[in-house]
Design a protein around this motif. Structure first.
Motif, PDB file in Angstrom:
ATOM      1  N   TYR A   1     -16.791  36.624   5.097  1.00 25.55           N
ATOM      2  CA  TYR A   1     -17.708  37.487   4.354  1.00 25.55           C
ATOM      3  C   TYR A   1     -17.489  37.330   2.851  1.00 25.55           C
ATOM      4  CZ  TYR A   1     -20.439  41.467   2.865  1.00 25.55           C
ATOM      5  OH  TYR A   1     -21.366  42.254   2.246  1.00 25.55           O
ATOM      6  N   ALA A   2     -16.238  37.280   2.422  1.00 21.75           N
ATOM      7  CA  ALA A   2     -15.941  37.076   1.004  1.00 21.75           C
ATOM      8  C   ALA A   2     -16.468  35.723   0.536  1.00 21.75           C
ATOM      9  CB  ALA A   2     -14.438  37.190   0.754  1.00 21.75           C
ATOM     10  N   GLU A   3     -16.276  34.694   1.356  1.00 17.24           N
ATOM     11  CA  GLU A   3     -16.777  33.363   1.020  1.00 17.24           C
ATOM     12  C   GLU A   3     -18.306  33.361   0.949  1.00 17.24           C
ATOM     13  OE1 GLU A   3     -16.792  28.919   3.003  1.00 17.24           O
ATOM     14  OE2 GLU A   3     -15.127  30.249   3.462  1.00 17.24           O
ATOM     15  N   LEU A   4     -18.942  34.057   1.877  1.00 14.17           N
ATOM     16  CA  LEU A   4     -20.398  34.155   1.890  1.00 14.17           C
ATOM     17  C   LEU A   4     -20.913  34.813   0.617  1.00 14.17           C
ATOM     18  CD1 LEU A   4     -23.147  33.908   3.293  1.00 14.17           C
ATOM     19  CD2 LEU A   4     -22.629  36.071   4.474  1.00 14.17           C
ATOM     20  N   GLN A   5     -20.274  35.870   0.180  1.00 11.96           N
ATOM     21  CA  GLN A   5     -20.696  36.551  -1.046  1.00 11.96           C
ATOM     22  C   GLN A   5     -20.572  35.632  -2.258  1.00 11.96           C
ATOM     23  OE1 GLN A   5     -22.265  39.511  -0.950  1.00 11.96           O
ATOM     24  NE2 GLN A   5     -22.000  39.223   1.240  1.00 11.96           N
ATOM     25  N   GLU A   6     -19.486  34.879  -2.313  1.00 12.63           N
ATOM     26  CA  GLU A   6     -19.296  33.918  -3.406  1.00 12.63           C
ATOM     27  C   GLU A   6     -20.379  32.848  -3.390  1.00 12.63           C
ATOM     28  OE1 GLU A   6     -16.920  33.220  -6.044  1.00 12.63           O
ATOM     29  OE2 GLU A   6     -16.817  35.392  -5.802  1.00 12.63           O
ATOM     30  N   GLN A   7     -20.647  32.305  -2.221  1.00 15.10           N
ATOM     31  CA  GLN A   7     -21.653  31.254  -2.109  1.00 15.10           C
ATOM     32  C   GLN A   7     -23.031  31.776  -2.483  1.00 15.10           C
ATOM     33  OE1 GLN A   7     -20.927  29.912   1.923  1.00 15.10           O
ATOM     34  NE2 GLN A   7     -19.858  28.104   1.164  1.00 15.10           N
ATOM     35  N   ARG A   8     -23.354  32.979  -2.068  1.00 17.18           N
ATOM     36  CA  ARG A   8     -24.638  33.563  -2.437  1.00 17.18           C
ATOM     37  C   ARG A   8     -24.752  33.712  -3.947  1.00 17.18           C
ATOM     38  NH1 ARG A   8     -25.254  38.344   2.112  1.00 17.18           N
ATOM     39  NH2 ARG A   8     -26.183  37.043   3.743  1.00 17.18           N
ATOM     40  N   ARG A   9     -23.675  34.142  -4.566  1.00 18.73           N
ATOM     41  CA  ARG A   9     -23.671  34.348  -6.007  1.00 18.73           C
ATOM     42  C   ARG A   9     -23.846  33.028  -6.758  1.00 18.73           C
ATOM     43  NH1 ARG A   9     -18.428  36.416  -7.542  1.00 18.73           N
ATOM     44  NH2 ARG A   9     -18.924  37.878  -5.911  1.00 18.73           N
TER      45      ARG A   9
ATOM     46  N   GLY B   1     -26.932  30.616  -4.199  1.00 14.60           N
ATOM     47  CA  GLY B   1     -28.149  31.255  -3.730  1.00 14.60           C
ATOM     48  C   GLY B   1     -28.178  31.433  -2.221  1.00 14.60           C
ATOM     49  N   TYR B   2     -29.131  32.215  -1.780  1.00 17.48           N
ATOM     50  CA  TYR B   2     -29.240  32.575  -0.371  1.00 17.48           C
ATOM     51  C   TYR B   2     -29.758  31.427   0.494  1.00 17.48           C
ATOM     52  CZ  TYR B   2     -28.336  37.489  -1.356  1.00 17.48           C
ATOM     53  OH  TYR B   2     -27.743  38.675  -1.710  1.00 17.48           O
ATOM     54  N   ASP B   3     -30.510  30.515  -0.078  1.00 23.67           N
ATOM     55  CA  ASP B   3     -31.129  29.447   0.701  1.00 23.67           C
ATOM     56  C   ASP B   3     -30.339  28.139   0.688  1.00 23.67           C
ATOM     57  OD1 ASP B   3     -33.283  31.081   1.417  1.00 23.67           O
ATOM     58  OD2 ASP B   3     -34.358  30.598  -0.432  1.00 23.67           O
ATOM     59  N   ASP B   4     -29.192  28.126   0.036  1.00 15.59           N
ATOM     60  CA  ASP B   4     -28.349  26.935  -0.006  1.00 15.59           C
ATOM     61  C   ASP B   4     -27.852  26.601   1.403  1.00 15.59           C
ATOM     62  OD1 ASP B   4     -26.512  24.981  -1.511  1.00 15.59           O
ATOM     63  OD2 ASP B   4     -25.098  26.191  -0.337  1.00 15.59           O
ATOM     64  N   ARG B   5     -27.824  25.326   1.707  1.00 17.95           N
ATOM     65  CA  ARG B   5     -27.411  24.867   3.036  1.00 17.95           C
ATOM     66  C   ARG B   5     -26.000  25.351   3.409  1.00 17.95           C
ATOM     67  NH1 ARG B   5     -28.138  18.660   5.008  1.00 17.95           N
ATOM     68  NH2 ARG B   5     -27.267  18.951   7.070  1.00 17.95           N
ATOM     69  N   GLY B   6     -25.068  25.243   2.480  1.00 23.51           N
ATOM     70  CA  GLY B   6     -23.696  25.701   2.734  1.00 23.51           C
ATOM     71  C   GLY B   6     -23.623  27.203   2.924  1.00 23.51           C
ATOM     72  N   THR B   7     -24.404  27.932   2.127  1.00 22.49           N
ATOM     73  CA  THR B   7     -24.452  29.386   2.257  1.00 22.49           C
ATOM     74  C   THR B   7     -24.977  29.777   3.633  1.00 22.49           C
ATOM     75  OG1 THR B   7     -24.858  29.624  -0.120  1.00 22.49           O
ATOM     76  CG2 THR B   7     -25.395  31.510   1.253  1.00 22.49           C
ATOM     77  N   LEU B   8     -26.034  29.107   4.062  1.00 23.52           N
ATOM     78  CA  LEU B   8     -26.608  29.401   5.376  1.00 23.52           C
ATOM     79  C   LEU B   8     -25.636  29.078   6.503  1.00 23.52           C
ATOM     80  CD1 LEU B   8     -30.246  28.125   4.777  1.00 23.52           C
ATOM     81  CD2 LEU B   8     -29.469  30.514   4.888  1.00 23.52           C
TER      82      LEU B   8
END
Length: 67
Positions: free
Chosen positions: A27-35, A38-45
């Motif tokens: 979850y912490a990693e997801l928040q960093e990646q979103r920041r 962005g939300y649509d980035d392949r790694g974030t998804l």
């Protein structure tokens, strides 16, 4: 986190601790990646899918604990 193996088997508490810790880290990693990406980035998804799978497992464990 350190997990002690007894007869090559983990206890229920150790397994749950492992899952809960992994969920928090993802979850912490997801928040960093979103920041940053962005939300649509392949790694974030990808991270979002991994985190969601763990949350689903935790929900099922909670449901079974309450039955």
């Amino acid at each position: 986190m350190h997990i002690t193996f007894k007869n090559n088997a983990m206890t229920k508490e150790e397994i749950l601790e492992l899952i809960f810790n992994e969920e928090r880290e993802l979850y912490a990693e997801l928040q960093e990646q979103r920041r940053w990406f962005g939300y649509d980035d392949r790694g974030t998804l990808h991270t979002q899918a991994q985190w969601g799978a763990l949350v689903n497992i935790l929900d099922k464990i909670e449901e079974n604990e309450n039955n």
